[in-house]
Scaffold this motif. Structure first.
Motif, PDB file in Angstrom:
ATOM      1  N   THR A  98      -2.606   5.567   1.338  1.00  0.00           N
ATOM      2  CA  THR A  98      -1.626   4.519   2.327  1.00  0.00           C
ATOM      3  C   THR A  98      -0.227   5.315   2.393  1.00  0.00           C
ATOM      4  O   THR A  98       0.169   5.452   3.843  1.00  0.00           O
ATOM      5  CB  THR A  98      -1.498   3.133   2.176  1.00  0.00           C
ATOM      6  N   ASN A  99       0.182   5.784   1.573  1.00  0.00           N
ATOM      7  CA  ASN A  99       1.586   6.250   1.767  1.00  0.00           C
ATOM      8  C   ASN A  99       1.418   7.415   2.629  1.00  0.00           C
ATOM      9  O   ASN A  99       2.334   7.795   3.368  1.00  0.00           O
ATOM     10  CB  ASN A  99       2.259   6.725   0.258  1.00  0.00           C
ATOM     11  N   ALA A 100       0.462   8.277   2.400  1.00  0.00           N
ATOM     12  CA  ALA A 100       0.421   9.709   3.137  1.00  0.00           C
ATOM     13  C   ALA A 100       0.212   9.119   4.625  1.00  0.00           C
ATOM     14  O   ALA A 100       0.706  10.031   5.586  1.00  0.00           O
ATOM     15  CB  ALA A 100      -0.903  10.404   2.767  1.00  0.00           C
ATOM     16  N   VAL A 112       4.406   0.373  13.103  1.00  0.00           N
ATOM     17  CA  VAL A 112       3.360  -0.630  12.534  1.00  0.00           C
ATOM     18  C   VAL A 112       4.113  -2.073  11.926  1.00  0.00           C
ATOM     19  O   VAL A 112       5.210  -1.658  10.899  1.00  0.00           O
ATOM     20  CB  VAL A 112       2.460  -0.149  11.235  1.00  0.00           C
ATOM     21  N   GLN A 113       3.990  -3.400  12.291  1.00  0.00           N
ATOM     22  CA  GLN A 113       4.425  -4.425  11.746  1.00  0.00           C
ATOM     23  C   GLN A 113       3.309  -5.031  10.921  1.00  0.00           C
ATOM     24  O   GLN A 113       2.094  -5.624  11.404  1.00  0.00           O
ATOM     25  CB  GLN A 113       4.866  -5.160  12.905  1.00  0.00           C
ATOM     26  N   PHE A 114       3.798  -4.804   9.893  1.00  0.00           N
ATOM     27  CA  PHE A 114       2.494  -5.549   8.811  1.00  0.00           C
ATOM     28  C   PHE A 114       3.056  -6.959   8.824  1.00  0.00           C
ATOM     29  O   PHE A 114       4.286  -7.444   8.533  1.00  0.00           O
ATOM     30  CB  PHE A 114       2.678  -5.213   7.372  1.00  0.00           C
ATOM     31  N   LEU A 125       3.818  -3.923   0.595  1.00  0.00           N
ATOM     32  CA  LEU A 125       4.497  -4.012   1.824  1.00  0.00           C
ATOM     33  C   LEU A 125       5.845  -3.851   1.944  1.00  0.00           C
ATOM     34  O   LEU A 125       6.604  -3.446   2.619  1.00  0.00           O
ATOM     35  CB  LEU A 125       3.617  -4.925   2.645  1.00  0.00           C
ATOM     36  N   LYS A 126       6.462  -4.595   0.720  1.00  0.00           N
ATOM     37  CA  LYS A 126       7.785  -4.915   0.639  1.00  0.00           C
ATOM     38  C   LYS A 126       8.451  -3.547   0.261  1.00  0.00           C
ATOM     39  O   LYS A 126       9.615  -3.318   0.793  1.00  0.00           O
ATOM     40  CB  LYS A 126       8.233  -5.919  -0.532  1.00  0.00           C
ATOM     41  N   SER A 127       7.819  -2.724  -0.399  1.00  0.00           N
ATOM     42  CA  SER A 127       8.382  -1.337  -0.843  1.00  0.00           C
ATOM     43  C   SER A 127       8.482  -0.532   0.334  1.00  0.00           C
ATOM     44  O   SER A 127       9.131   0.575   0.157  1.00  0.00           O
ATOM     45  CB  SER A 127       7.402  -0.974  -1.923  1.00  0.00           C
ATOM     46  N   LEU A 128       8.021  -0.576   1.190  1.00  0.00           N
ATOM     47  CA  LEU A 128       7.874   0.365   2.435  1.00  0.00           C
ATOM     48  C   LEU A 128       9.319   0.498   3.070  1.00  0.00           C
ATOM     49  O   LEU A 128       9.268   1.651   3.489  1.00  0.00           O
ATOM     50  CB  LEU A 128       6.914   0.021   3.477  1.00  0.00           C
ATOM     51  N   ASP A 129       9.999  -0.362   2.984  1.00  0.00           N
ATOM     52  CA  ASP A 129      11.471  -0.295   3.600  1.00  0.00           C
ATOM     53  C   ASP A 129      12.327   0.936   2.818  1.00  0.00           C
ATOM     54  O   ASP A 129      12.953   1.607   3.569  1.00  0.00           O
ATOM     55  CB  ASP A 129      12.092  -1.556   3.421  1.00  0.00           C
ATOM     56  N   GLY A 130      11.988   0.858   1.810  1.00  0.00           N
ATOM     57  CA  GLY A 130      12.530   2.159   0.986  1.00  0.00           C
ATOM     58  C   GLY A 130      11.771   3.657   0.774  1.00  0.00           C
ATOM     59  O   GLY A 130      12.134   4.401   0.056  1.00  0.00           O
TER      60      GLY A 130
END
Length: 170
Positions: A98-100, A112-114, A125-130
């Motif tokens: 998913t990161n890729a 993409v708005q999860f 999903l919380k970690s995506l901001d960083g």
């Protein structure tokens, strides 16, 4: 799910050039479904989703996100940004893949708005901001324990808040 579609369709009707909400069902794989629109949304789960061929098992985000990349960059390319609402009730088990895909998505005009629904923590999903290594921060995340406890104004404001920020930074 039907209530969620009914609540989110107004966003699609406002944003989309053809008044349709493109839709995918996902689990370990992905299946593109007939689009939801003003004519079919009220029975969408019964008449479209429940007739899908998708086996529901685990939760992998990468397969469906890859299909969305293909759809929005190759099949329906546009100068208009693609705004994807990605609804899940569980954490994914494919974070590396998913990161890729998230990094690839950042190269295109796609946001993409999860939306995490329910009692899950949604740590990924919380970690995506960083997340580093993206051209743009092209994701947002909103946790919603019970969508029925939110007014339309609260829901739409929360869903669109990070998208607005992304548009302003591009």
């Amino acid at each position: 799910v039907q209530e969620t579609i009914s609540r989110l369709l107004p966003i699609a009707l406002r944003f989309d050039d053809n008044g349709e909400l493109e839709s995918w069902l996902f689990s370990n794989g992905a299946e593109r479904l007939k689009a939801a629109n003003a004519d079919n949304y009220s029975s969408y789960v019964k008449n479209v989703m429940k007739k899908a061929h998708m086996y529901m098992g685990g939760t992998n985000y990468a397969p469906v996100l890859k299909e969305m990349v293909t759809y929005y960059k190759d099949i329906e390319p546009s100068e208009i940004p693609a705004f994807i609402i990605f609804i899940t009730d569980g954490e994914n088990s494919d974070t590396f893949a998913t990161n890729a895909v998230i990094k690839e998505l950042s190269e295109y005009n796609i946001f993409v708005q999860f939306i995490g629904i329910g009692d899950e923590d949604f740590d990924y999903l919380k970690s995506l901001d960083g997340m580093k290594g993206r051209k743009h921060d092209n994701t947002g995340f909103t946790a919603v324990k019970d969508m029925n406890k939110m007014s339309d104004e609260q829901l739409y404001t929360e869903i669109l808040r990070q998208y607005k920020d992304w548009l302003n930074k591009k």
